[in-house]
Scaffold this motif. Structure first.
Motif, short mmCIF file in Angstrom:
data_model
loop_
_atom_site.label_atom_id
_atom_site.label_comp_id
_atom_site.label_asym_id
_atom_site.label_seq_id
_atom_site.Cartn_x
_atom_site.Cartn_y
_atom_site.Cartn_z
N GLY A 74 0.81 -1.22 0.00
CA GLY A 74 0.00 0.00 0.00
C GLY A 74 0.84 1.27 0.00
N ILE A 132 3.61 0.57 -3.76
CA ILE A 132 3.03 0.67 -5.11
C ILE A 132 2.88 2.13 -5.54
CG2 ILE A 132 0.91 0.26 -6.42
CD1 ILE A 132 0.63 -2.41 -5.02
N ARG A 141 1.46 -4.58 -11.79
CA ARG A 141 1.62 -3.58 -10.73
C ARG A 141 1.47 -4.21 -9.34
NH1 ARG A 141 -2.20 0.16 -8.48
NH2 ARG A 141 -1.26 2.14 -7.90
N SER A 194 -4.09 -5.03 0.26
CA SER A 194 -2.98 -5.97 0.12
C SER A 194 -2.65 -6.72 1.40
CB SER A 194 -1.74 -5.20 -0.33
OG SER A 194 -1.35 -4.28 0.68
N TRP A 242 -4.38 -12.16 -5.12
CA TRP A 242 -3.96 -10.90 -5.71
C TRP A 242 -4.62 -10.69 -7.08
CZ3 TRP A 242 -1.39 -6.98 -3.51
CH2 TRP A 242 -0.94 -5.95 -4.33
N ALA A 243 -5.18 -9.53 -7.28
CA ALA A 243 -5.84 -9.24 -8.56
C ALA A 243 -5.20 -8.02 -9.20
CB ALA A 243 -7.31 -8.96 -8.32
N GLN A 294 -5.75 -4.96 -9.90
CA GLN A 294 -6.86 -4.08 -9.52
C GLN A 294 -7.13 -2.96 -10.54
OE1 GLN A 294 -7.63 -3.45 -5.38
NE2 GLN A 294 -7.73 -1.25 -5.63
N HIS A 298 -11.94 -1.77 1.78
CA HIS A 298 -11.64 -1.49 3.18
C HIS A 298 -11.29 -0.03 3.43
CE1 HIS A 298 -7.86 -1.60 1.23
NE2 HIS A 298 -7.12 -1.66 2.32
N TRP A 305 -6.41 3.94 1.40
CA TRP A 305 -6.35 5.18 0.61
C TRP A 305 -6.21 4.91 -0.89
CZ3 TRP A 305 -8.30 9.49 0.22
CH2 TRP A 305 -7.81 10.44 -0.68
N ASN A 306 -5.32 3.98 -1.25
CA ASN A 306 -5.12 3.74 -2.68
C ASN A 306 -6.37 3.18 -3.34
OD1 ASN A 306 -2.17 4.34 -2.88
ND2 ASN A 306 -2.14 2.78 -1.28
N SER A 307 -7.06 2.30 -2.64
CA SER A 307 -8.25 1.70 -3.24
C SER A 307 -9.36 2.75 -3.40
CB SER A 307 -8.75 0.53 -2.39
OG SER A 307 -7.79 -0.50 -2.45
N GLU A 322 -8.18 4.92 -6.31
CA GLU A 322 -8.23 4.22 -7.60
C GLU A 322 -9.69 3.98 -8.01
OE1 GLU A 322 -5.79 0.75 -6.84
OE2 GLU A 322 -4.05 2.02 -6.45
N TYR A 367 -8.41 -0.68 9.61
CA TYR A 367 -7.30 -0.20 10.46
C TYR A 367 -6.72 1.09 9.87
CZ TYR A 367 -4.94 -2.86 6.82
OH TYR A 367 -4.54 -3.35 5.62
N1 UDP Z 1 -3.78 -4.16 -4.94
C1 UDP Z 1 -3.81 -4.86 -6.13
N2 UDP Z 1 -4.33 -6.11 -6.12
C2 UDP Z 1 -4.83 -6.71 -5.00
C3 UDP Z 1 -4.80 -5.97 -3.79
C4 UDP Z 1 -4.28 -4.70 -3.80
O1 UDP Z 1 -3.38 -4.36 -7.18
O2 UDP Z 1 -5.31 -7.84 -5.09
C5 UDP Z 1 -3.20 -2.80 -4.93
C6 UDP Z 1 -4.26 -1.73 -5.03
O3 UDP Z 1 -4.51 -1.39 -6.38
C7 UDP Z 1 -3.63 -0.60 -4.23
C8 UDP Z 1 -2.78 -1.31 -3.19
O4 UDP Z 1 -2.56 -2.61 -3.68
O5 UDP Z 1 -2.81 0.18 -5.06
C9 UDP Z 1 -3.48 -1.41 -1.85
O6 UDP Z 1 -3.44 -0.20 -1.20
P1 UDP Z 1 -4.61 0.27 -0.23
O7 UDP Z 1 -4.22 1.61 0.30
O8 UDP Z 1 -5.92 0.21 -0.91
O9 UDP Z 1 -4.67 -0.81 0.91
P2 UDP Z 1 -3.56 -1.51 1.83
O10 UDP Z 1 -3.06 -2.66 1.07
O11 UDP Z 1 -2.50 -0.48 2.12
O12 UDP Z 1 -4.34 -1.90 3.03
#
Ligand code: UDP
Length: 478
Positions: free
Chosen positions: A22, A25, A262, A293, A352-353, A355, A370, A373-375, A378, A392
């Motif tokens: 998180g 990436i 990615r 992740s 893992w997908a 995303q 969840h 921030w990234n999700s 995105e 969390y």
């Molecule tokens: N991600 C992904 N595939 C997955 C899970 C996560 O590509 O199966 C990427 C998602 O696109 C994002 C990052 O992992 O860029 C997850 O960051 P996020 O802030 O949403 O959550 P964290 O993993 O930090 O809890």
């Protein structure tokens, strides 16, 4: 011979990402963005972490950009973890402290490497507070790449400054977050426990904030149409330089190879099958379900999600990650998967997908996530409304942004902040199905959210707000 800054015109930047997906990436995306804008970029990390993004960096390098990775060996044997375990993803609670120790042991060699490489600028994750001392020693600016968005940063600042959670008499009574541009209310249970009951992590965050104050400024993975008032608010509230340079994912991951790879060096096993499946679906008809992740739910919660998804009647793609050794899941999940395949309602991806690729598909009509921030970013960048299920970190602040400020989401109803490995109260299938029906249905409320989310998606791509940073000249007059 080592070049001195005066010997070259190209800005030499060192990028030091934190060791969770998180954080890593978006920071690698940002590093690639700096190189795209003509900077000479070196990313410092360890070998297993480098594997998760090296192909994209190599592609950029081969197309003429000045970007490369410099790896330092992770002290796996010294800290007692298996070779290749170098980050906090998929790390058991027992291993977490060992990995943390390994990261701390890398501090000295990293500092030495930075001094040897003699950059003009150091951009590091927030979790390296010592980076500001190295930058001071070299007489160069240190910028923090912030994990949260400007809203989250502003909310945390408000809570720290005013401690509004101390003025309520119960854990569930709401209180407003003072000073924010919008009316935002939370409960004590939604505030991270380390804020309510200070511990070692509170001290670490204190050091992070001190080093932020001493740094040149902050870079935030966000864009102006998304949370412009909060970028300005955080700047005013802290008196610090803040630039939104996102959504970083959009500007560098322009081809499918970048999007597929990615964050993991794995091509999803069923790449063609999920794509074929989505291709067979109507526009905006599929919900994408993923919890980032790191989060893993026990079997009982996964089962509630499965039932909730089925009861909603809507189609879904669900990224399932089970707790290591939780064999209960293997008892019921294969049957559920088979049933969903047969009635063409759902597609399951394990672990893992890709995303970004999935979110961009026209069949996707919303997300359940969840509030990482990234999700959130995105999802909004893809123009999609979302169901919030905060867990969390700063997820509960992000939830407020989605629900109260942007108004593009529906809550599933989680009430309490938990640590990453803590198990929260079970979210029942009825609550899950209800939120999905609302988000994916054709009611007026959903239509309004969809429209707003779509506008945000257009705003994310219409013009690059990061130009403010890239056209900025580092000096002390700002
Ligand atoms: N991600 C992904 N595939 C997955 C899970 C996560 O590509 O199966 C990427 C998602 O696109 C994002 C990052 O992992 O860029 C997850 O960051 P996020 O802030 O949403 O959550 P964290 O993993 O930090 O809890």
């Amino acid at each position: 011979m080592v070049e001195s800054p005066a010997d070259h015109d190209v800005l030499k930047i060192i990028v030091l990402p934190w060791v969770t997906s998180g954080h890593m990436i978006p920071m690698v995306d940002a590093a690639r963005l700096f190189a795209m804008h003509g900077a000479d970029v070196t990313i410092i990390t360890t070998p297993a972490n480098a594997l998760t993004f090296q192909k994209s960096v190599d592609r950029d390098f081969n197309s003429g950009r000045l970007i490369r990775t410099h790896t330092l060996k992770f002290p796996a044997a010294e800290v007692g973890v298996p070779e290749g375990v170098e980050n906090f993803n998929n790390t058991s609670p027992e291993m977490t402290s060992k990995v943390y120790l390994g990261v701390s042991m890398l501090r000295e060699p990293t500092q030495q490497l930075i001094e040897d490489l003699r950059p003009d600028c150091l951009i590091t994750d927030m979790f390296y507070p010592w980076a500001v001392d190295v930058a001071d020693k070299l007489g160069i600016p240190r910028l923090i790449f912030q994990g949260p968005g400007s809203f989250g940063l502003s909310a945390m600042h408000s809570i720290k400054q005013y401690e509004p959670f101390k003025s309520v008499t119960s854990d569930t009574e709401t209180f407003p977050l003072p000073g924010l541009p919008h009316k935002v209310e939370m409960t004590r249970l939604q505030i991270p426990k380390w804020v309510r009951e200070p511990n070692g992590y509170t001290q670490l965050m204190g050091r992070v904030k001190d080093s932020e104050r001493r740094s040149y400024g902050s870079l935030v993975n966000s864009f102006y149409d998304f949370e412009g008032p909060y970028e300005e608010h955080y700047r005013k509230a802290t008196g610090q330089r803040v630039w939104s340079i996102g959504p970083v994912s959009v500007w560098v991951n322009q081809d499918a190879a970048d999007k597929v790879g990615r964050g993991q060096d794995l091509v999803a096993e069923d790449q063609n099958s999920w794509l074929n499946w989505l291709n067979s679906k109507e526009k905006n008809s599929v919900l994408y379900v993923s919890f980032g992740s790191m989060a893993k739910f026990p079997s009982a919660q996964l089962l509630e999600i499965a039932h909730g998804l089925e009861a909603s009647g809507h189609s879904f793609i669900w990224v399932v990650r089970k707790v290591d050794g939780d064999d209960d899941v293997d008892v019921w999940l294969p049957d559920f998967e088979k049933k969903m395949k047969e009635n063409n309602k759902g597609f399951i991806i394990r672990n893992w997908a890709p995303q970004l690729l999935i979110l961009d598909h026209p069949a996707i009509g919303g997300l359940l996530n969840h509030s990482g921030w990234n999700s959130v970013l995105e999802g909004a960048t893809a123009g999609l409304p979302m169901i919030t299920w905060p867990l969390y970190a700063e997820h509960f602040y992000n939830e407020r942004l989605v629900l109260d400020v942007l108004k593009i989401g529906v809550p599933v109803g989680v009430k309490e902040w938990k640590n990453l490995h803590e198990v929260g109260e079970l979210v029942r299938r009825d609550a899950i199905a209800k939120a999905i029906k609302l988000l994916m249905g054709s009611g007026e409320e959903a239509e309004v959210m969809r429209k707003k989310a779509k506008e945000l998606g257009v705003g994310a791509k219409k013009g690059y707000s990061g130009w403010r940073f890239f056209s900025y000249q580092f000096d002390s007059s700002d």
